[in-house]
Enzyme design. Structure first.
Site, mmCIF file in Angstrom:
data_model
loop_
_atom_site.group_PDB
_atom_site.id
_atom_site.type_symbol
_atom_site.label_atom_id
_atom_site.label_comp_id
_atom_site.label_asym_id
_atom_site.label_seq_id
_atom_site.Cartn_x
_atom_site.Cartn_y
_atom_site.Cartn_z
ATOM 1 N N LYS A 142 -9.234 -9.116 4.308
ATOM 2 C CA LYS A 142 -9.539 -8.232 5.434
ATOM 3 C C LYS A 142 -9.683 -6.785 5.022
ATOM 4 C CE LYS A 142 -7.380 -6.259 9.514
ATOM 5 N NZ LYS A 142 -7.058 -4.963 8.951
ATOM 6 N N ASP A 240 -3.944 1.710 19.351
ATOM 7 C CA ASP A 240 -5.299 2.033 18.881
ATOM 8 C C ASP A 240 -6.294 0.971 19.352
ATOM 9 O OD1 ASP A 240 -7.267 3.507 17.652
ATOM 10 O OD2 ASP A 240 -6.939 2.650 15.677
#
Length: 377
Positions: A142, A240
């Site tokens: 990732k 976020d």
């Protein structure tokens, strides 16, 4: 020449220029392959062909590249390592396969690399000269953190702590990680469609997001946040939430990702914090109170709900009246109007978004209430 309606193939005659240093043809309707003659352009420093419909291979020996959101296939040419002036390499959102060339270890220092949303496999060349390297959306890996001093190791550890305690279908699964003094990376679930943001920004990809899929995306994000706020102990606040941090699988089901700024909520404390949210999604009260609560995520979720329906960020919210939010004009004009039955679901999302965006955080619903209300959609 970006953001026009230029169509057809890229003229190879561009390569005849011995002085051309920057060429921006992004966000047009270009098709075909990148002319192989471009590989001979010694003066080229920055070439952006992003957001077109280009096919084929990447010519070697180019300068800084931006080729995201095309249909490029084949492997990354190893000749890239010979680019001494390279500052940025963005090959994201293509169909590149194979491994990342080991020659990447000899790339110039201080470069920005984005290889996310491809089909790359194999080992990652661990080199310390990347300023930023994104590999999100490829099988296995990732995120790669460089060994630079400004790497946010606390954020990395926060993400591990959050993800290892989470088990929910609408939250990205963590399979493993490497926490090393020099190189740290996560291995998590591969989600084929990439980020919600990349789809909403593409006039080509967005046509796959019909109204029912959009409503279901909003509901899935609500379910994931509901779990984080109310079923985790201690509760987890994401801090976020944005369309860049929502990934879609092959069925367009939404998964919340990127927990680097998440905060484990201590219910017996004031939870003071530095602002960590993405600009455009920050709750108003956080700017002056600096106190994180679950209502911060609720506000960000409200922005996302609007953005999914509108197809773009809603902008300055005080200018959006209640009548505007429930009018048919607010929907994304790039797809056909919804059927009457689906339109009711869309309008419910729009109507509820006003409550999520209430300027008074105490009057916003909790994510559990939001999830329950959206079940009616």
């Amino acid at each position: 020449m970006a953001y026009n309606n230029i169509s057809g193939n890229i003229p190879p005659e561009f390569a005849h220029s011995t002085q051309l240093q920057r060429l921006d043809l992004s966000s047009n309707n270009l098709v075909g392959e990148i002319p192989k003659e471009f590989g001979k352009m010694k003066s080229m420093l920055n070439l952006s062909l992003a957001n077109n419909q280009l096919l084929g291979i990447i010519p070697p020996q180019l300068g800084s590249l931006e080729l995201l959101e095309n249909f490029l296939t084949e492997e990354i040419p190893s000749e890239v390592q010979g680019l001494k002036n390279l500052q940025k390499l963005n090959l994201s959102h293509n169909r590149l396969f194979g491994s990342i060339p080991n020659d990447f270890t000899s790339l110039p220092s201080g470069i920005d690399i984005d290889l996310s949303i491809n089909k790359l496999t194999g080992l990652v060349p661990l080199c310390s000269n990347f300023v930023n390297a994104s590999l999100q959306g490829n099988p296995a890996v990732k995120k790669l953190h460089s060994s630079c001093e400004n790497v946010d190791h606390n954020g990395f550890l926060n993400e591990i702590r959050a993800l290892t305690n989470i088990r929910h279908r609408n939250i990205v699964k963590l399979y493993g990680y490497c926490a090393h003094a020099r190189h740290s990376f996560l291995i998590d679930e591969y989600l084929e469609k990439g980020s919600l943001g990349s789809i909403l920004r593409s006039d080509v990809l967005v046509t796959e997001l019909d109204w029912l899929k959009r409503v279901n995306i909003v509901k899935a994000v609500a379910n994931g946040l509901d779990y984080m706020h109310h079923d985790c102990s201690p509760p987890i606040i994401h801090r976020d939430i944005s369309i860049a941090n929502i990934l879609l699988d092959s069925d367009y089901e939404a998964h919340i990702s990127d927990f680097g700024t998440s905060k484990l909520l201590k219910l017996d404390s004031s939870n003071w914090t530095a602002i960590a949210d993405t600009y455009g999604y920050i709750t108003p009260e956080l700017a002056y109170t600096m106190v994180v609560t679950d209502k911060c995520d609720v506000y960000s979720f409200g922005i996302i709900a609007l953005e999914v329906i509108m197809g773009k960020h809603p902008g300055e919210l005080p200018t959006l009246s209640a009548d505007y939010l429930v009018s048919s004009n607010v929907g994304d004009s790039r797809i056909p109007l919804p059927s009457p039955q689906v339109e009711k679901k869309v309008n419910l999302v729009l109507n509820l978004s006003r409550a999520f965006l209430n300027s008074n955080p105490k009057e916003r619903p909790t994510m559990r209430q939001a999830s329950n209300l959206l079940m009616k959609a």
